[in-house]
Design a protein around this motif. Structure first.
Motif, PDB file in Angstrom:
ATOM      1  N   GLY A   1      -7.672  18.061 -27.579  1.00  0.00           N
ATOM      2  CA  GLY A   1      -6.870  18.633 -28.643  1.00  0.00           C
ATOM      3  C   GLY A   1      -5.915  19.696 -28.211  1.00  0.00           C
ATOM      4  N   GLN A   2      -5.853  20.078 -26.923  1.00  0.00           N
ATOM      5  CA  GLN A   2      -4.924  21.096 -26.467  1.00  0.00           C
ATOM      6  C   GLN A   2      -3.703  20.448 -25.842  1.00  0.00           C
ATOM      7  OE1 GLN A   2      -6.589  24.106 -24.032  1.00  0.00           O
ATOM      8  NE2 GLN A   2      -8.157  24.721 -25.512  1.00  0.00           N
ATOM      9  N   ASN A   3      -2.707  21.275 -25.565  1.00  0.00           N
ATOM     10  CA  ASN A   3      -1.444  20.787 -25.056  1.00  0.00           C
ATOM     11  C   ASN A   3      -1.605  20.230 -23.634  1.00  0.00           C
ATOM     12  OD1 ASN A   3       1.218  20.218 -25.058  1.00  0.00           O
ATOM     13  ND2 ASN A   3       1.916  22.301 -25.390  1.00  0.00           N
ATOM     14  N   ARG A   4      -0.928  19.080 -23.396  1.00  0.00           N
ATOM     15  CA  ARG A   4      -1.012  18.430 -22.082  1.00  0.00           C
ATOM     16  C   ARG A   4       0.132  18.898 -21.191  1.00  0.00           C
ATOM     17  NH1 ARG A   4      -5.674  15.985 -20.285  1.00  0.00           N
ATOM     18  NH2 ARG A   4      -6.846  15.467 -22.141  1.00  0.00           N
ATOM     19  N   ILE A   5       0.293  20.204 -21.017  1.00  0.00           N
ATOM     20  CA  ILE A   5       1.319  20.764 -20.138  1.00  0.00           C
ATOM     21  C   ILE A   5       0.641  21.771 -19.231  1.00  0.00           C
ATOM     22  CG2 ILE A   5       3.462  22.084 -20.037  1.00  0.00           C
ATOM     23  CD1 ILE A   5       4.262  20.918 -22.631  1.00  0.00           C
ATOM     24  N   SER A   6       0.978  21.722 -17.958  1.00  0.00           N
ATOM     25  CA  SER A   6       0.355  22.622 -16.994  1.00  0.00           C
ATOM     26  C   SER A   6       1.001  24.001 -17.084  1.00  0.00           C
ATOM     27  CB  SER A   6       0.504  22.033 -15.593  1.00  0.00           C
ATOM     28  OG  SER A   6       1.880  21.924 -15.268  1.00  0.00           O
TER      29      SER A   6
ATOM     30  N   PRO B   1      -0.421  13.669 -16.786  1.00  0.00           N
ATOM     31  CA  PRO B   1      -0.811  12.373 -17.352  1.00  0.00           C
ATOM     32  C   PRO B   1      -2.235  12.402 -17.887  1.00  0.00           C
ATOM     33  CG  PRO B   1       0.247  12.091 -15.214  1.00  0.00           C
ATOM     34  CD  PRO B   1       0.000  13.564 -15.378  1.00  0.00           C
ATOM     35  N   VAL B   2      -2.444  11.665 -18.953  1.00  0.00           N
ATOM     36  CA  VAL B   2      -3.762  11.586 -19.597  1.00  0.00           C
ATOM     37  C   VAL B   2      -4.539  10.487 -18.883  1.00  0.00           C
ATOM     38  CG1 VAL B   2      -4.974  11.422 -21.796  1.00  0.00           C
ATOM     39  CG2 VAL B   2      -2.610  12.231 -21.736  1.00  0.00           C
ATOM     40  N   CYS B   3      -5.151  10.839 -17.787  1.00  0.00           N
ATOM     41  CA  CYS B   3      -5.862   9.837 -16.978  1.00  0.00           C
ATOM     42  C   CYS B   3      -7.244   9.494 -17.503  1.00  0.00           C
ATOM     43  CB  CYS B   3      -5.937  10.307 -15.528  1.00  0.00           C
ATOM     44  SG  CYS B   3      -4.307  10.433 -14.743  1.00  0.00           S
ATOM     45  N   PRO B   4      -8.065  10.447 -17.990  1.00  0.00           N
ATOM     46  CA  PRO B   4      -9.399  10.071 -18.469  1.00  0.00           C
ATOM     47  C   PRO B   4      -9.316   9.130 -19.665  1.00  0.00           C
ATOM     48  CG  PRO B   4      -9.242  12.438 -18.119  1.00  0.00           C
ATOM     49  CD  PRO B   4      -7.862  11.909 -18.035  1.00  0.00           C
TER      50      PRO B   4
ATOM     51  N   THR C   1      -9.862  11.718 -29.871  1.00  0.00           N
ATOM     52  CA  THR C   1      -9.877  12.738 -28.814  1.00  0.00           C
ATOM     53  C   THR C   1      -8.513  13.007 -28.214  1.00  0.00           C
ATOM     54  OG1 THR C   1     -10.376  11.042 -27.153  1.00  0.00           O
ATOM     55  CG2 THR C   1     -12.251  12.145 -28.201  1.00  0.00           C
ATOM     56  N   THR C   2      -7.476  12.310 -28.657  1.00  0.00           N
ATOM     57  CA  THR C   2      -6.166  12.482 -28.049  1.00  0.00           C
ATOM     58  C   THR C   2      -5.541  13.812 -28.449  1.00  0.00           C
ATOM     59  OG1 THR C   2      -3.972  11.501 -27.852  1.00  0.00           O
ATOM     60  CG2 THR C   2      -5.052  11.291 -29.969  1.00  0.00           C
ATOM     61  N   ALA C   3      -4.672  14.336 -27.588  1.00  0.00           N
ATOM     62  CA  ALA C   3      -3.910  15.543 -27.891  1.00  0.00           C
ATOM     63  C   ALA C   3      -2.557  15.220 -28.477  1.00  0.00           C
ATOM     64  CB  ALA C   3      -3.723  16.378 -26.617  1.00  0.00           C
ATOM     65  N   SER C   4      -2.162  13.945 -28.522  1.00  0.00           N
ATOM     66  CA  SER C   4      -0.889  13.535 -29.100  1.00  0.00           C
ATOM     67  C   SER C   4      -1.041  13.343 -30.601  1.00  0.00           C
ATOM     68  CB  SER C   4      -0.402  12.236 -28.456  1.00  0.00           C
ATOM     69  OG  SER C   4      -0.317  12.364 -27.049  1.00  0.00           O
ATOM     70  N   ARG C   5       0.086  13.413 -31.289  1.00  0.00           N
ATOM     71  CA  ARG C   5       0.063  13.251 -32.742  1.00  0.00           C
ATOM     72  C   ARG C   5       0.573  11.869 -33.121  1.00  0.00           C
ATOM     73  NH1 ARG C   5       5.101  13.652 -35.124  1.00  0.00           N
ATOM     74  NH2 ARG C   5       6.771  14.504 -33.803  1.00  0.00           N
ATOM     75  N   ARG C   6       0.182  11.415 -34.308  1.00  0.00           N
ATOM     76  CA  ARG C   6       0.578  10.102 -34.785  1.00  0.00           C
ATOM     77  C   ARG C   6       2.068  10.082 -35.093  1.00  0.00           C
ATOM     78  NH1 ARG C   6      -2.364   9.273 -40.468  1.00  0.00           N
ATOM     79  NH2 ARG C   6      -1.281   7.296 -40.220  1.00  0.00           N
ATOM     80  N   THR C   7       2.679   8.886 -35.026  1.00  0.00           N
ATOM     81  CA  THR C   7       4.117   8.783 -35.236  1.00  0.00           C
ATOM     82  C   THR C   7       4.448   7.394 -35.744  1.00  0.00           C
ATOM     83  OG1 THR C   7       6.280   9.074 -34.193  1.00  0.00           O
ATOM     84  CG2 THR C   7       4.591   8.001 -32.894  1.00  0.00           C
TER      85      THR C   7
ATOM     86  N   LEU D   1       1.510   3.540 -20.526  1.00  0.00           N
ATOM     87  CA  LEU D   1       1.825   4.119 -21.840  1.00  0.00           C
ATOM     88  C   LEU D   1       0.668   4.966 -22.362  1.00  0.00           C
ATOM     89  CD1 LEU D   1       3.627   1.104 -23.583  1.00  0.00           C
ATOM     90  CD2 LEU D   1       4.665   3.210 -22.739  1.00  0.00           C
ATOM     91  N   ARG D   2      -0.558   4.537 -22.090  1.00  0.00           N
ATOM     92  CA  ARG D   2      -1.699   5.363 -22.501  1.00  0.00           C
ATOM     93  C   ARG D   2      -1.736   6.668 -21.722  1.00  0.00           C
ATOM     94  NH1 ARG D   2      -4.878   0.568 -21.973  1.00  0.00           N
ATOM     95  NH2 ARG D   2      -5.895   1.566 -20.189  1.00  0.00           N
ATOM     96  N   GLU D   3      -1.467   6.622 -20.428  1.00  0.00           N
ATOM     97  CA  GLU D   3      -1.482   7.836 -19.621  1.00  0.00           C
ATOM     98  C   GLU D   3      -0.315   8.771 -19.961  1.00  0.00           C
ATOM     99  OE1 GLU D   3      -1.585   6.659 -15.574  1.00  0.00           O
ATOM    100  OE2 GLU D   3      -3.578   5.735 -15.698  1.00  0.00           O
ATOM    101  N   LEU D   4       0.777   8.230 -20.482  1.00  0.00           N
ATOM    102  CA  LEU D   4       1.881   9.072 -20.927  1.00  0.00           C
ATOM    103  C   LEU D   4       1.623   9.703 -22.293  1.00  0.00           C
ATOM    104  CD1 LEU D   4       4.990   6.934 -19.905  1.00  0.00           C
ATOM    105  CD2 LEU D   4       4.308   9.149 -18.965  1.00  0.00           C
TER     106      LEU D   4
END
Length: 414
Positions: A21-26, A33-36, A44-50, A117-120
């Motif tokens: 749930g936190q931002n995916r920026i270092s 990349p969202v590897c797990p 469990t994703t940190a991205s929002r729906r669109t 696309l999932r990892e992005l």
């Protein structure tokens, strides 16, 4: 220099993976990349729906900025194919077996770019497909469970465009813009509204014939010829028997509302179309009861495709049969019939009076209110239920039917 050293894909020392749930920026503002696979779920994703538009813009942005070393033009093609099949909730069925044939790539290539696309942070799992058979056992058929993906956008894309986002994870919402994001949105809107300059080649241009102007005397004003002017044409040319005033049209709608529930083969037609088809019959003096009786006596299919067309065709046949045939012109006058005498009229009046005494006209009963009809239906259903529970073992055909009767008796409250 390494091949992907210029792409902001990974830092020299990768920071630890942030919690859910936190931002995916270092810390050095580089995308992670969202590897797990556990972070690629809808919960469990940190991205929002669109929706479709933002999903394609985010995919183009991520591939253009080379956020993933394996993302390219094929990844964008896969994203466009998924976006074309998104539903209103932003979900899409994977359909792997037909998708790789449609795109003209191998199945392994398709799976690799879906993983990219999932990892992005652009796709998450909504439903995991399985090969478990969902058809009944013994049916001889097999059907598995489809994989459903949800379209999302990463927080890095929102931050780059100056979006203000409320909430975390999949259910976060875009609520506004920052100052920098507002300027970017205005510039993008102006770019979209700017008309594109199309220049056709000389071979594509055609010289259409133009009407020659008429010169009238020495005046400097001219006018086009009369044949070139468009003729004013009425948009609503209603035939004569179907024309009606607003009051007559409203009366026809009320008659159609009374007739339609009483004639089964007209119940598939719209109320206004049925009223329009019944206008000539109403203008001829037929009441709602007479129309219902006449329409019930017609021999028509059980469910015609267009009941209004059937009624209009029958009226045209009736009108054409009522018109007298044109007699050839002759010098002699056409003989006219002799009017009935007083004795014949008296006999007709006697017959009408006798028929009226034998079968007096019955006025149509008014429709009962809705609550009365509902009570009647509920009473009939309750009576049928009581009759079904009162059956004996001899009246039941099978033993399973008798067991159902016994169970129903046990469930009945005292």
């Amino acid at each position: 220099m390494m091949q992907h050293a210029h792409a902001p894909v990974q830092a020299a020392a990768a920071p630890p993976c942030p919690p859910h749930g936190q931002n995916r920026i270092s810390t050095n503002n580089r995308f992670i990349p969202v590897c797990p696979r556990s972070d690629q779920e809808i919960g469990t994703t940190a991205s929002r729906r669109t929706r479709r538009g933002d999903f394609l813009r985010a995919a183009t942005w991520a591939i253009t900025h080379r956020l993933h070393p394996k993302a390219g033009d094929t990844t964008l093609r896969v994203a466009r194919d998924l976006a074309a099949r998104l539903n209103a909730d932003g979900h899409v069925a994977y359909c792997r077996d037909t998708m790789w044939r449609r795109l003209g790539i191998s199945r392994r290539t398709l799976e690799r770019h879906i993983a990219v696309l999932r990892e992005l942070g652009l796709l998450v799992w909504a439903v995991h497909g399985t090969r478990t058979n969902t058809r009944p056992a013994g049916s001889g058929e097999w059907a598995g469970t489809a994989t459903i993906y949800a379209a999302v956008v990463p927080r890095a894309w929102d931050d780059s465009l100056g979006h203000r986002v409320r909430g975390h994870g999949y259910h976060a919402r875009h609520v506004g813009f920052t100052d920098h994001g507002r300027q970017l949105a205005i510039a993008d809107a102006r770019r979209r509204a700017r008309p594109s300059r199309r220049r056709d080649t000389p071979s594509c241009k055609t010289n259409h014939p133009r009407p020659t102007a008429e010169m009238r005397g020495k005046k400097n004003n001219t006018s086009a010829p009369r044949g070139a002017r468009p003729q004013s044409r009425s948009q609503h040319d209603v035939p004569e028997p179907y024309r009606a005033t607003p009051d007559q049209a409203a009366h026809a709608v009320s008659v159609a509302a009374w007739v339609r529930p009483r004639v089964p083969w007209t119940q598939g037609e719209g109320l206004r179309r049925l009223a329009f088809a019944l206008r000539p019959w109403i203008a001829a003096g037929l009441s709602a009861a007479d129309l219902a009786a006449d329409l019930s006596a017609w021999r028509v299919p059980r469910r015609p495709a267009s009941p209004a067309s059937v009624i209009m065709a029958r009226w045209n046949e009736t009108a054409s049969s009522d018109e007298p045939a044109a007699a050839p012109d002759s010098g002699e006058g056409t003989p006219e019939g002799v009017p009935p005498n007083a004795a014949f009229l008296a006999a007709m009046d006697t017959v009408r009076a006798r028929l009226t005494s034998l079968s007096p006209p019955v006025e149509p009963e008014p429709d009962p209110p809705g609550f009365v009809i509902r009570d009647r239906i509920l009473a009939s259903l309750a009576e049928a239920d009581r009759t079904r529970r009162a059956r004996t073992a001899e009246q039941c055909v099978t033993f399973a039917e008798w067991e159902a009767v016994c169970d129903a008796r046990e469930r009945v409250p005292w």
